[in-house]
Design an enzyme around this catalytic site. Structure first.
Site, PDB file in Angstrom:
ATOM      1  N   TYR A 173      54.464  63.144  78.733  1.00  0.00           N
ATOM      2  CA  TYR A 173      54.064  62.499  80.774  1.00  0.00           C
ATOM      3  C   TYR A 173      54.674  63.009  81.492  1.00  0.00           C
ATOM      4  O   TYR A 173      54.103  63.476  82.359  1.00  0.00           O
ATOM      5  CB  TYR A 173      55.170  60.842  80.624  1.00  0.00           C
ATOM      6  N   ASP A 211      52.807  49.772  86.886  1.00  0.00           N
ATOM      7  CA  ASP A 211      53.082  48.996  86.204  1.00  0.00           C
ATOM      8  C   ASP A 211      54.195  47.854  87.027  1.00  0.00           C
ATOM      9  O   ASP A 211      53.641  46.656  86.578  1.00  0.00           O
ATOM     10  CB  ASP A 211      53.665  49.526  84.454  1.00  0.00           C
ATOM     11  N   SER A 268      55.426  46.740  78.312  1.00  0.00           N
ATOM     12  CA  SER A 268      56.936  46.010  77.632  1.00  0.00           C
ATOM     13  C   SER A 268      58.393  47.050  78.543  1.00  0.00           C
ATOM     14  O   SER A 268      58.819  45.847  79.086  1.00  0.00           O
ATOM     15  CB  SER A 268      57.343  45.948  76.664  1.00  0.00           C
ATOM     16  N   GLU A 323      43.421  56.017  85.065  1.00  0.00           N
ATOM     17  CA  GLU A 323      44.729  55.428  83.842  1.00  0.00           C
ATOM     18  C   GLU A 323      44.796  57.377  84.535  1.00  0.00           C
ATOM     19  O   GLU A 323      44.521  58.217  84.894  1.00  0.00           O
ATOM     20  CB  GLU A 323      44.034  56.288  82.499  1.00  0.00           C
TER      21      GLU A 323
HETATM   22  C1  GLA Z   1      52.324  54.590  81.549  1.00  0.00           C
HETATM   23  C2  GLA Z   1      52.949  54.664  83.287  1.00  0.00           C
HETATM   24  C3  GLA Z   1      52.552  53.835  84.303  1.00  0.00           C
HETATM   25  C4  GLA Z   1      50.991  55.218  84.009  1.00  0.00           C
HETATM   26  C5  GLA Z   1      50.431  54.963  82.862  1.00  0.00           C
HETATM   27  C6  GLA Z   1      49.194  56.256  82.559  1.00  0.00           C
HETATM   28  O1  GLA Z   1      51.838  53.112  81.759  1.00  0.00           O
HETATM   29  O2  GLA Z   1      54.316  53.971  83.355  1.00  0.00           O
HETATM   30  O3  GLA Z   1      52.724  54.458  85.606  1.00  0.00           O
HETATM   31  O4  GLA Z   1      51.011  55.988  85.536  1.00  0.00           O
HETATM   32  O5  GLA Z   1      51.302  55.301  82.346  1.00  0.00           O
HETATM   33  O6  GLA Z   1      48.356  55.279  83.933  1.00  0.00           O
END
Ligand code: GLA
Length: 376
Positions: free
Chosen positions: A210, A160, A115, A22
């Site tokens: 983030y 993702d 999503s 993660e």
């Molecule tokens: C979100 C981001 C991904 C990744 C995750 C954490 O989903 O879109 O790119 O960084 O968080 O692993």
């Protein structure tokens, strides 16, 4: 079927899980995601004009002219679509035309199962098929990623979009986010099922924190590069180098760097353990990951911590951690098959008693990535 006659396209675009690794994708390390059986369904039709209409079953609709420049909307979800079109226009402008798109979904929003990538990838795949743009999977991944990263402005990594497009039924992807090389491994968890528990909270810190984590990782890397300029990505830096530079970092930056280095190693270890059928040892790594996401990376929240702690004394649950960006969303749990229903019921009761919020759950089946069907 002649390509020219395509008038409609139906796209299924799945969400994703991540077994481990993660906050590693944007640090150039390894992740272990898979596409799942919860999906967006996007139905595209050509309008044979320059007009476009996008309608979601629960979020309303909007219209625009494909030939006019697209400006950022105040409505968050619309920007994923504008972002995709904007990217596609950079290379295939003259091939696009007007279309309608109707979207339905059984994929919860804000649950950490992406999503948003399901939307951007489903959209880019749909336009690719409808207008015969000839874009490869990798190009679709890059377009969908840029839509979120540049147009929406969440500085996400590529995990993702990669999982949503490249996912394969009953397989996990071990993806190196620096090279984009990947390998499929069997998603064989023996007698255990993957169960997601959705906290049904999505704290609004999620996108701002983030982006801050990304900046903090860049800070850590540049401190390391002052002495070791051979490291291009934080995930590649060995723990012992980070220890040796401890006094050069602020405490939080030191913790971010340690987490990234260890999590990257854990992911490689996890892929090896799963392939050797050592599922309980893998489950243990999930607890390690959660502990450090919570204490070192500081992206958890009280609801997620509660759910992970709740599993610690249940022998039928062998692994649990928060999943995705954090600050809400789901925990991912490895639960003895025969215990799944009881587990969900008990967790729901305990969570409701603690937070007065209903929990929801998903028993995961690992599925194919995005799929499109064309009709004349
Ligand atoms: C979100 C981001 C991904 C990744 C995750 C954490 O989903 O879109 O790119 O960084 O968080 O692993």
């Amino acid at each position: 079927m002649s390509k020219k006659n395509i008038n409609s396209v139906t796209v299924f675009s799945p969400g994703r899980i991540n077994l481990i690794g993660e906050h590693i994708d944007y640090n150039g390390g390894n992740v272990l995601p898979a596409a799942i059986n919860r999906k967006l369904n996007l139905n595209f039709n050509k309008t044979h004009s320059n007009l476009c209409l996008v309608e979601s079953f629960d979020k309303g609709k909007f219209e625009f002219d494909i030939d006019k420049p697209l400006v950022k909307s105040d409505t968050h979800w619309e920007n994923y679509i504008y972002g995709v079109i904007n990217e596609i226009k950079k290379t295939c402008n003259n091939k696009l035309g007007g279309f309608e798109c109707f979207i339905t979904s059984d994929l919860p929003i804000g649950a950490g199962i992406s999503s948003s990538a399901a939307l951007s990838c489903g959209f880019s795949k749909g336009l690719n098929e409808l207008f015969d743009l000839g874009l490869s999977d990798l190009e679709l991944i890059k377009i969908s990623h840029a839509a979120e990263h540049d147009f929406v402005g969440i500085k996400c990594g590529v995990m993702d979009q990669f999982a949503v497009i490249m996912g394969k039924i009953k397989k996990l992807l071990i993806l190196n986010c620096e090279t984009l090389n990947y390998k499929l491994i069997d998603a064989d968890f023996k007698a255990f099922k993957i169960v997601l528990l959705n906290t049904n909270v999505s704290h609004n810190l999620a996108s701002s924190e983030y982006n801050i984590r990304r900046q903090e990782c860049n800070m850590a890397l540049s401190i390391i590069q002052n002495q070791y300029n051979e490291y291009k990505f934080l995930a590649d830096v060995p723990e012992k180098i980070i220890f040796s530079l401890k006094k050069n970092f602020k405490k939080n930056i030191y913790h971010r760097a340690l987490f990234v280095s260890r999590e990257n190693k854990r992911t490689l270890k996890a892929a090896e353990l799963i392939q050797r059928g050592k599922i309980e040892e893998f489950g243990n790594l999930m607890y390690h990951t959660h502990r450090e996401l919570s204490k070192y990376y500081e992206v958890s929240c009280k609801e997620l911590d509660f759910l992970v702690d709740f599993t610690k004394n249940i022998s039928n649950v062998i692994g649990s951690r928060m999943m995705g960006g954090g600050f809400g969303g789901c925990t991912i749990n490895l639960v003895q098959e025969t215990y799944v229903n009881e587990f969900i019921e008990l967790a729901n009761k305990a969570y409701k008693a603690k937070f007065n919020i209903n929990l929801s759950s998903i028993i995961v089946a690992i599925s194919n990535g995005v799929e499109a069907t064309k009709t004349i």
